[in-house]
Design an enzyme around this catalytic site. Structure first.
Site, PDB file in Angstrom:
ATOM      1  N   SER A   1       0.803  -1.216   0.000  1.00 57.12           N
ATOM      2  CA  SER A   1       0.000   0.000   0.000  1.00 57.12           C
ATOM      3  C   SER A   1       0.838   1.268   0.000  1.00 57.12           C
ATOM      4  O   SER A   1       0.394   2.308  -0.495  1.00 57.12           O
ATOM      5  CB  SER A   1      -0.935   0.005   1.215  1.00 57.12           C
ATOM      6  OG  SER A   1      -0.195  -0.110   2.426  1.00 57.12           O
TER       7      SER A   1
ATOM      8  N   GLY B   1       8.248  -0.647   0.965  1.00 53.80           N
ATOM      9  CA  GLY B   1       7.707  -0.470   2.301  1.00 53.80           C
ATOM     10  C   GLY B   1       8.246  -1.521   3.253  1.00 53.80           C
ATOM     11  O   GLY B   1       9.100  -2.340   2.904  1.00 53.80           O
TER      12      GLY B   1
ATOM     13  N   LYS C   1       9.586  -7.729   6.472  1.00 54.76           N
ATOM     14  CA  LYS C   1       8.824  -7.498   5.249  1.00 54.76           C
ATOM     15  C   LYS C   1       8.141  -8.805   4.843  1.00 54.76           C
ATOM     16  O   LYS C   1       8.462  -9.863   5.350  1.00 54.76           O
ATOM     17  CB  LYS C   1       9.741  -7.013   4.120  1.00 54.76           C
ATOM     18  CG  LYS C   1      10.258  -5.588   4.347  1.00 54.76           C
ATOM     19  CD  LYS C   1      11.272  -5.155   3.292  1.00 54.76           C
ATOM     20  CE  LYS C   1      10.799  -5.311   1.874  1.00 54.76           C
ATOM     21  NZ  LYS C   1       9.517  -4.598   1.604  1.00 54.76           N
TER      22      LYS C   1
ATOM     23  N   GLU D   1      11.155  -9.366  -3.227  1.00 54.97           N
ATOM     24  CA  GLU D   1      11.610  -8.137  -2.585  1.00 54.97           C
ATOM     25  C   GLU D   1      13.058  -8.264  -2.136  1.00 54.97           C
ATOM     26  O   GLU D   1      13.851  -7.325  -2.289  1.00 54.97           O
ATOM     27  CB  GLU D   1      10.708  -7.793  -1.401  1.00 54.97           C
ATOM     28  CG  GLU D   1       9.336  -7.287  -1.810  1.00 54.97           C
ATOM     29  CD  GLU D   1       8.403  -7.080  -0.632  1.00 54.97           C
ATOM     30  OE1 GLU D   1       7.430  -6.326  -0.792  1.00 54.97           O
ATOM     31  OE2 GLU D   1       8.648  -7.666   0.448  1.00 54.97           O
TER      32      GLU D   1
END
Length: 227
Positions: free
Chosen positions: A31, A85, A97, A106
């Site tokens: 997000s 993020g 994460k 990631e």
């Protein structure tokens, strides 16, 4: 837009300022990273020239809608800058994460990057990692045995579900959310978990972030200093 969403947007737009012409940029997932991709798409309409790689199919689809060009990983040796993020960030910029389910990609992108900027709202900043369950990506074969081995390290394991089905990552694996409570030696735990047969990768990101930008609920932003 609620205060938390505004905090994420503010941090994302600040991070996007570090992207310059000619860069290969890693696009995160989730997000907060959504706002980075939106801002980069806007900047490209105003003349910014970059190429991108993405940490998930979801982020790649959004970026392509915004006409951000992509470069195959096979054609590059490293990535100039990745913006992503985090579910938690501690005083030493260690991270948890993988809440969005893209932790393997990631981590591959993060470790190939010259710089990794982490963006988050202020609720993600903690003294010690572990309040957020640690995601661990595992292969499907023999997953029951892998769950037992993970639990032997002192956590409560939950195989991630999505709409009553087992969640499947973009790489065809399962995600196990491991509730450890406070993690005292994150680096040691990271190494131990990755030695378990069946574990592909875990969501501890140790000594990878080069900058952390936090958005506050009042709309202000700050860049954290490493303790």
């Amino acid at each position: 837009m609620d205060a938390r969403t505004e905090a994420k947007r503010a941090a994302a737009e600040k991070a996007a300022e570090y992207v310059h012409d000619g860069m290969i940029v890693g696009l995160g997932t989730g997000s907060t990273a959504y706002w980075v991709i939106q801002k980069l798409g806007e900047r490209m309409k105003n003349g910014l020239k970059i190429k991108a790689v993405a940490t998930s199919n979801q982020s790649e689809l959004l970026a392509k809608e915004l006409e951000i060009p992509f470069v195959p990983l096979s054609e590059i040796g490293e990535i100039d800058l990745t913006i992503d993020g985090a579910d938690e960030v501690d005083d030493e910029w260690n991270l948890i994460k993988g809440g969005g389910g893209a932790l393997l990609r990631e981590k591959i992108i993060a470790t190939a990057s010259k710089e990794l900027i982490i963006i988050a709202d202020e609720s993600k900043v903690v003294k010690k990692l572990g309040q957020f369950p640690l995601p661990v990506e595992i292969v499907q074969f023999g997953y029951e045995l892998t769950l037992c081995k993970l639990a032997s390290y002192g956590c409560i394991t939950h195989l991630r579900m999505q709409e009553e089905e087992r969640f499947i990552t973009d790489n065809g694996n399962y995600i196990v959310d491991c509730a450890f409570g406070q993690i005292e030696r994150a680096s040691d735990l990271h190494a131990a978990l990755n030695m378990i047969p069946g574990v592909v990768e875990n969501g501890l990101f140790i000594n990878l972030a080069t900058k952390v930008i936090i958005g506050a609920n009042d709309g202000s932003i700050k860049e954290l200093d490493r303790n």
